[in-house]
Design an enzyme around this catalytic site. Structure first.
Site, mmCIF file in Angstrom:
data_model
loop_
_atom_site.group_PDB
_atom_site.id
_atom_site.type_symbol
_atom_site.label_atom_id
_atom_site.label_comp_id
_atom_site.label_asym_id
_atom_site.label_seq_id
_atom_site.Cartn_x
_atom_site.Cartn_y
_atom_site.Cartn_z
ATOM 1 N N GLN A 31 -18.173 40.328 4.664
ATOM 2 C CA GLN A 31 -17.382 40.499 5.891
ATOM 3 C C GLN A 31 -16.704 39.193 6.290
ATOM 4 O O GLN A 31 -16.613 38.856 7.461
ATOM 5 C CB GLN A 31 -18.249 41.037 7.030
ATOM 6 C CG GLN A 31 -18.330 42.558 7.021
ATOM 7 C CD GLN A 31 -18.755 43.129 8.352
ATOM 8 O OE1 GLN A 31 -18.719 42.475 9.388
ATOM 9 N NE2 GLN A 31 -19.169 44.381 8.338
ATOM 10 N N SER A 75 -13.270 36.976 6.878
ATOM 11 C CA SER A 75 -11.993 37.394 7.487
ATOM 12 C C SER A 75 -10.904 37.455 6.421
ATOM 13 O O SER A 75 -9.868 36.791 6.507
ATOM 14 C CB SER A 75 -11.610 36.431 8.617
ATOM 15 O OG SER A 75 -12.510 36.536 9.682
ATOM 16 N N ALA A 76 -11.149 38.290 5.406
ATOM 17 C CA ALA A 76 -10.246 38.358 4.259
ATOM 18 C C ALA A 76 -8.968 39.128 4.550
ATOM 19 O O ALA A 76 -8.019 39.071 3.766
ATOM 20 C CB ALA A 76 -10.980 38.987 3.073
ATOM 21 N N CYS A 107 -24.481 52.912 20.522
ATOM 22 C CA CYS A 107 -25.188 53.818 19.622
ATOM 23 C C CYS A 107 -24.162 54.791 19.060
ATOM 24 O O CYS A 107 -23.042 54.889 19.573
ATOM 25 C CB CYS A 107 -26.326 54.555 20.324
ATOM 26 S SG CYS A 107 -25.793 55.773 21.549
#
Length: 598
Positions: free
Chosen positions: A308, A310-311, A454
């Protein structure tokens, strides 16, 4: 009445003297705005820029490297001032982080309508976006940064938790024994049913990661949820980040257990935890484009691999050979060359991920466009592994299930504890929900205003919203509740590299759906609605919409909640019915959703 708002068009720079150096949303049940809809929007905007929440609050950046809450400090001040003055039958329009007009509408209309970074198709490229951004004409809003409903790392935590629980189920491991699954092995990497070492002699629930090791990278605002999501599911995880301060922040906030001094120490800690069947998260400073290939070459046994970083924006991915201290200067000096080098590094990163998959690990893209960027960097096998939605989440989307989040405007953590109990009481048979609420109550550190998230589905979310509204009206809660969601939802996004990847009917890139979602939420009485371009995957790659409602204890709020919180997830079921998913058809029939057939 129509007002035109004039705020400075310049891109966000330093904080002006008129803005406090630390922004913190007001707490309590006293408002300065003329309605709770406007007050809630103001508080959530400010909460996005709380230093506990935002990545770089001085730059108005909330998360994702470039995702802003407002275009400039002058625009921020104008938004806050206008919200305080906004009448209960007026609507503020915000164009890419800048307030541009106030119009007379009605009490059922949203108090704010937001559009961020939307570009016409042929112009939807990073170079053109940056040119326009440099002119002060637009900003990147990510998903919940520019729509003012980011709640810190917790905002993505339960979705990440649900994803890793689904990963555990997909491994197909036996419930007992010391080495489980079809790929049981002590070699360099495991099969899809990875060996769990010698510590798994007791029964392992199907959604438990005990005895597995996950490798990932990116520990910023969104990625920082990963280590806690893995350990909440019982697994061990090694997470890599180029910036030590991000890792240290996650330790301070309880999302990461520890940071190792070097790679050798990190590997020793996580492999020992995996073999002992212990839940442990360890961070290590370094560049994933170097560390992933190194771990593959060493033959370290890895069960699950994702990422994850910041590609989505090459300027937010640090190339090999560039120091963190030089990052922004080098990116600004020559963005084209920086992009080229970043993509080459992403190619090395993804090549290693494919190598782990070839050796038997479960590997998936976590929605940051790294596969496409690696492909642009010259790696032709970048799409060898799937995105997380088609691999693990789509069955939930077909039921209209997705992220339901709420925030206590009172600032009182006890209000969240009470709403947690209320949600548990509403859904007594949902064991997974109860497990999540218990773990979140014990382990989640609040960032900014107390909040919870949730996953609830079609014909469920409105029950929670109405219950919260009753609790506000009765005085059981000490202030109103803001209810929103991530844009990562069943019917609110078109994103061929993420939420709509590999749709059954091939409709991955059809963007009518999020636009219909936004229009329907506006018509249903949401407090504010937004339409964005780019999100977590980058310019040219997605259109997505968000909605937020306020439970202020009034009868009008109850009417709005009863519509919005049914209709919003209903568009997800509708979208999946249209795409041909049998489960969506079943849900529509079971729960009374009219979907015309032709």
């Amino acid at each position: 009445m129509t007002d035109t708002l004039d705020s400075a068009p310049a891109a966000a720079a330093g904080t002006p003297a008129s803005v406090a150096s630390v922004i913190r949303a007001p707490r309590g049940a006293t408002r300065t705005a003329k309605s709770w809809g406007a007050e809630a929007a103001k508080r959530m905007l400010m909460n996005n820029l709380d230093p506990e929440v935002a990545e770089r609050p001085d730059d108005l950046v909330v998360y994702g490297g470039t995702g802003r809450a407002a275009r400039s400090w002058a625009a921020y001040e104008a938004i806050v001032r206008t919200l305080d003055e906004l009448e209960p039958d007026e609507t503020l329009l915000v164009q890419s982080g800048k307030p541009v007009g106030v119009f007379r509408t009605h009490e059922w209309a949203p108090r704010v309508l937001i559009a961020n970074s939307n570009l016409v198709g042929d112009w939807a490229t990073w170079p053109e976006f940056r040119r326009l951004e440099d002119l002060g004409l637009t900003m990147y809003g990510q998903m919940t940064a520019g729509s003012w409903i980011y709640i810190g790392t917790q905002g993505i935590l339960q979705g990440t938790y649900e994803t890793f629980a689904a990963v555990a189920r997909s491994l197909g491991r036996a419930s007992t024994g010391s080495a489980t699954g079809s790929g049981a092995s002590t070699g360099s990497a495991t099969g899809s049913g990875a060996s769990t070492g010698s510590a798994t002699g007791s029964t392992i629930p199907a959604d438990d990661l005990r005895g597995t090791l996950t490798l990932t990278a990116g520990c910023g605002g969104m990625g920082g949820a990963q280590p806690l999501a893995v350990t909440m599911n019982g697994g061990a995880v090694l997470i890599v980040d180029v910036d030590r301060t991000r890792l240290d922040r996650r330790v301070a906030h309880g999302y990461l257990d520890e940071v190792a001094d070097d790679l050798d120490a990190a590997v020793a800690r996580v492999t020992a935890a995996r073999d002992a069947g212990e839940a442990l998260s360890v961070g290590v400073e370094g560049n994933a484009a170097e560390i992933f290939p190194e771990l593959l070459a060493r033959g370290i046994r890895i069960d699950i691999v994702t990422d994850q970083t910041s590609a989505h924006d090459p300027l937010s991915y640090l190339p090999i050979g560039t120091a963190v201290a030089d990052w922004q200067a080098e990116a600004a000096r020559d963005p084209e060359d920086f992009t080229r080098r970043a993509r080459e590094s992403m190619a090395a990163h993804v090549r290693a991920m494919v190598g782990f998959q070839d050796a038997g690990a479960a590997v998936f893209d976590y929605g940051n466009s790294i596969r496409r960027e690696a492909e642009l960097g010259g790696y032709d096998r970048a799409f060898s592994f799937p995105g997380f939605v088609p691999a693990y989440i789509r069955p939930l989307f077909a039921e209209g299930k997705g992220p339901f989040r709420w925030v206590a405007l009172s600032g009182d953590p006890e209000d969240i504890a009470k709403t947690d109990r209320a949600v548990a009481e509403l859904f007594p048979e949902d064991a997974a929900l109860h497990r999540w609420l218990r773990k979140a109550g014990e382990q989640v550190h609040f960032e900014g205003l107390p909040a919870r998230i949730c996953w609830l589905g079609y014909q469920e979310r409105h029950l929670a919203g109405l219950r919260f509204n009753e609790m506000v009206a009765s005085g059981e809660l000490s202030g109103p509740i803001v209810i929103g969601r991530d844009h990562l939802d069943a019917g609110s996004v078109a994103s061929p590299y993420r939420e709509t990847e590999a749709m059954a009917d091939g409709s991955d890139a059809i963007a009518d759906w999020p636009l219909l979602n936004a229009l329907l939420n506006t018509a249903s009485g949401a407090s504010w609605v937004s339409i964005h371009h780019g999100g977590g995957v980058g310019i040219g790659r997605s259109i997505h919409a968000g909605q937020v409602c306020v439970a202020d204890g009034t009868a009008l709020a109850a009417e709005k909640l009863a519509r919005v919180l049914v209709n919003d997830p209903g568009t997800g079921v509708m979208r999946h019915v249209d795409a041909g998913y049998d489960r969506a058809r079943e849900v529509a029939a079971e729960r009374g959703l009219t979907v015309p057939m032709w």
